[in-house]
Design a protein around this motif. Structure first.
Motif, PDB file in Angstrom:
ATOM      1  N   SER A  58       1.934   4.333  15.231  1.00 50.46           N
ATOM      2  CA  SER A  58       0.818   3.872  14.406  1.00 50.46           C
ATOM      3  C   SER A  58       0.501   4.867  13.296  1.00 50.46           C
ATOM      4  O   SER A  58      -0.547   4.783  12.655  1.00 50.46           O
ATOM      5  CB  SER A  58      -0.424   3.652  15.278  1.00 50.46           C
ATOM      6  OG  SER A  58      -0.185   2.664  16.248  1.00 50.46           O
ATOM      7  N   HIS A  59       1.400   5.841  13.097  1.00 50.36           N
ATOM      8  CA  HIS A  59       1.318   6.822  12.013  1.00 50.36           C
ATOM      9  C   HIS A  59       0.230   7.879  12.193  1.00 50.36           C
ATOM     10  O   HIS A  59      -0.066   8.615  11.247  1.00 50.36           O
ATOM     11  CB  HIS A  59       1.170   6.132  10.655  1.00 50.36           C
ATOM     12  CG  HIS A  59       2.342   5.270  10.293  1.00 50.36           C
ATOM     13  ND1 HIS A  59       3.558   5.783   9.928  1.00 50.36           N
ATOM     14  CD2 HIS A  59       2.473   3.918  10.283  1.00 50.36           C
ATOM     15  CE1 HIS A  59       4.403   4.783   9.675  1.00 50.36           C
ATOM     16  NE2 HIS A  59       3.762   3.649   9.899  1.00 50.36           N
ATOM     17  N   GLY A 106       5.919   9.320  12.159  1.00 52.87           N
ATOM     18  CA  GLY A 106       6.382   7.962  11.910  1.00 52.87           C
ATOM     19  C   GLY A 106       7.010   7.845  10.529  1.00 52.87           C
ATOM     20  O   GLY A 106       6.832   8.720   9.670  1.00 52.87           O
ATOM     21  N   PRO A 107       7.746   6.756  10.271  1.00 56.14           N
ATOM     22  CA  PRO A 107       8.406   6.569   8.970  1.00 56.14           C
ATOM     23  C   PRO A 107       7.405   6.498   7.828  1.00 56.14           C
ATOM     24  O   PRO A 107       6.358   5.873   7.944  1.00 56.14           O
ATOM     25  CB  PRO A 107       9.144   5.236   9.149  1.00 56.14           C
ATOM     26  CG  PRO A 107       8.459   4.545  10.282  1.00 56.14           C
ATOM     27  CD  PRO A 107       7.988   5.634  11.180  1.00 56.14           C
ATOM     28  N   GLY A 108       7.728   7.198   6.734  1.00 54.82           N
ATOM     29  CA  GLY A 108       6.858   7.190   5.564  1.00 54.82           C
ATOM     30  C   GLY A 108       5.824   8.286   5.553  1.00 54.82           C
ATOM     31  O   GLY A 108       5.163   8.502   4.534  1.00 54.82           O
ATOM     32  N   ALA A 109       5.645   8.977   6.690  1.00 56.75           N
ATOM     33  CA  ALA A 109       4.668  10.059   6.775  1.00 56.75           C
ATOM     34  C   ALA A 109       5.381  11.403   6.674  1.00 56.75           C
ATOM     35  O   ALA A 109       6.499  11.559   7.158  1.00 56.75           O
ATOM     36  CB  ALA A 109       3.896   9.973   8.086  1.00 56.75           C
ATOM     37  N   LYS A 110       4.733  12.362   6.051  1.00 57.20           N
ATOM     38  CA  LYS A 110       5.297  13.702   5.954  1.00 57.20           C
ATOM     39  C   LYS A 110       4.980  14.498   7.216  1.00 57.20           C
ATOM     40  O   LYS A 110       3.909  14.332   7.795  1.00 57.20           O
ATOM     41  CB  LYS A 110       4.713  14.440   4.744  1.00 57.20           C
ATOM     42  CG  LYS A 110       5.204  13.971   3.396  1.00 57.20           C
ATOM     43  CD  LYS A 110       4.648  14.885   2.305  1.00 57.20           C
ATOM     44  CE  LYS A 110       5.154  14.485   0.929  1.00 57.20           C
ATOM     45  NZ  LYS A 110       4.653  15.400  -0.125  1.00 57.20           N
ATOM     46  N   LEU A 154       0.817  -1.199   0.000  1.00 59.42           N
ATOM     47  CA  LEU A 154       0.000   0.000   0.000  1.00 59.42           C
ATOM     48  C   LEU A 154       0.859   1.260   0.000  1.00 59.42           C
ATOM     49  O   LEU A 154       1.935   1.282   0.596  1.00 59.42           O
ATOM     50  CB  LEU A 154      -0.927   0.015   1.222  1.00 59.42           C
ATOM     51  CG  LEU A 154      -1.893  -1.162   1.379  1.00 59.42           C
ATOM     52  CD1 LEU A 154      -2.813  -0.930   2.568  1.00 59.42           C
ATOM     53  CD2 LEU A 154      -2.713  -1.394   0.106  1.00 59.42           C
ATOM     54  N   SER A 155       0.353   2.306  -0.631  1.00 55.37           N
ATOM     55  CA  SER A 155       1.044   3.596  -0.677  1.00 55.37           C
ATOM     56  C   SER A 155       0.027   4.720  -0.519  1.00 55.37           C
ATOM     57  O   SER A 155      -1.181   4.509  -0.677  1.00 55.37           O
ATOM     58  CB  SER A 155       1.802   3.771  -1.998  1.00 55.37           C
ATOM     59  OG  SER A 155       2.830   2.812  -2.132  1.00 55.37           O
TER      60      SER A 155
END
Length: 349
Positions: free
Chosen positions: A301-302, A313-317, A254-255
């Motif tokens: 948990s983003h 969190g990683p992957g979030a701006k 997922l992206s």
């Protein structure tokens, strides 16, 4: 070893154990110590929440119990509208269950406040809140923002390339996504209700009449879109950043896309009901949600941190790098009941 040395050694061990047992309390400010002692007498409390998925709600309760030993944290996790229905059913039955009411639908709070069903409480940790979120707190301190997240465009990257993925909200209307779009339902989800209000504000109801022609698969919760993407029942979605990235962490393809016309900022308040069986524990939990331990649990948990100084969190701006949109509280309060009916008329569900 002499008796005196043994006594001295045992005294040191005892002192160390005593010091280890109370460092948290020693570091607490007076208001927190007082609230903690009062909450311990109540022993346990229940949160009605639509803020988090079940896993994150459980993690927050565990972190709370670790910080505040002797108080049991229970939670009931549902969609926003179901949480409200349950709370209203409790009131009708003259049963007090929830000591914290947390909804993703901000339109619930003005009505509950007007009816005198909420306890007035200004959290002591409010100065820690991210400044841009403070505007969404109740001016009279009946509810405060305790969670924040984004709704954006999500997709299964084993079916859709980043190049071909939708880049803005109107891209979901393209005929190439016919039978491939997933959305939630505004009659169940506060996220989706707010999103529908915002899309109507930006593009008119014509947006949803065109979307209906693409035959979207409609779940209840906004989190249902994640399940549909993982199952490859749908390829793209209007979905939640946090749950989508959390699913990606588990190895799912997922992206997320931050729409050029704005990701939807979701702010979710919490309040202590006036009939709360454990009002002090409820207040302490809201304080906890505005402190470091909860923020660190949430970003894992983003979810977005609602307090200052916590990295995403990683992957979030970071929030300051994202173009965001959000209806006003009045637009949400008036708009969600309206769009629920229009949505049913348009989509037939």
């Amino acid at each position: 070893m002499s008796r005196n040395m043994i006594r001295f050694f045992l005294a040191l061990v005892g002192a160390a154990l005593t010091f280890a047992a109370v460092p948290l309390r020693a570091q607490m400010p007076a208001w927190e110590q007082q609230l903690y002692e009062a909450a311990k007498k109540e022993k346990q409390f229940t949160v009605y929440t639509a803020h988090y998925n079940t896993e994150e709600a459980a993690s927050l309760c565990t972190a709370f119990e670790k910080k505040y030993a002797g108080i049991k944290c229970n939670f009931v996790r549902t969609t926003a509208q179901v949480a409200l229905q349950r709370f209203q059913q409790d009131l009708q039955a003259n049963v007090a269950v929830a000591s914290v009411f947390s909804s993703t639908d901000v339109s619930h709070y003005p009505d509950l406040k007007k009816k005198g069903l909420l306890l007035q409480y200004r959290p002591n940790n409010l100065p820690k809140m991210v400044d841009s979120l403070k505007q969404y707190n109740d001016a009279e301190n009946y509810y405060s923002v305790t969670a924040a997240a984004l709704m954006l465009i999500t997709y299964n990257n084993s079916l859709v390339s980043e190049k071909d993925a939708p880049k803005n909200w109107p891209d979901l209307l393209h005929p190439k996504w016919k039978g491939k779009v997933s959305i939630g339902h505004p009659a169940f989800s506060g996220y989706v209700g707010t999103w529908v209000v915002q899309m109507r504000k930006l593009y008119g109801w014509d947006y949803f009449e065109k979307l209906e022609k693409n035959q979207p698969q409609i779940g209840r919760s906004v989190n249902d879109t994640v399940t549909m993407l993982n199952a490859k029942e749908r390829w793209v979605a209007a979905g939640p950043e946090a749950t989508t990235l959390l699913s990606r962490d588990k190895g799912n393809p997922l992206s997320v896309i931050y729409p050029t016309d704005g990701a939807l900022l979701m702010v979710s308040p919490s309040a202590v009901p006036k009939n709360a069986p454990s009002p002090n524990a409820g207040k302490l939990f809201i304080e906890f949600l505005l402190d470091k331990e909860a923020a660190e649990t949430q970003v894992k948990s983003h979810s977005l941190s609602v307090i200052k100084g916590i990295k995403p969190g990683p992957g979030a701006k970071p929030l300051e790098e994202v173009k965001i949109v959000r209806p006003t509280e009045d637009e949400i309060t008036k708009g969600i009941p309206e769009v629920k009916e229009k949505f049913r008329d348009t989509f037939g569900v």
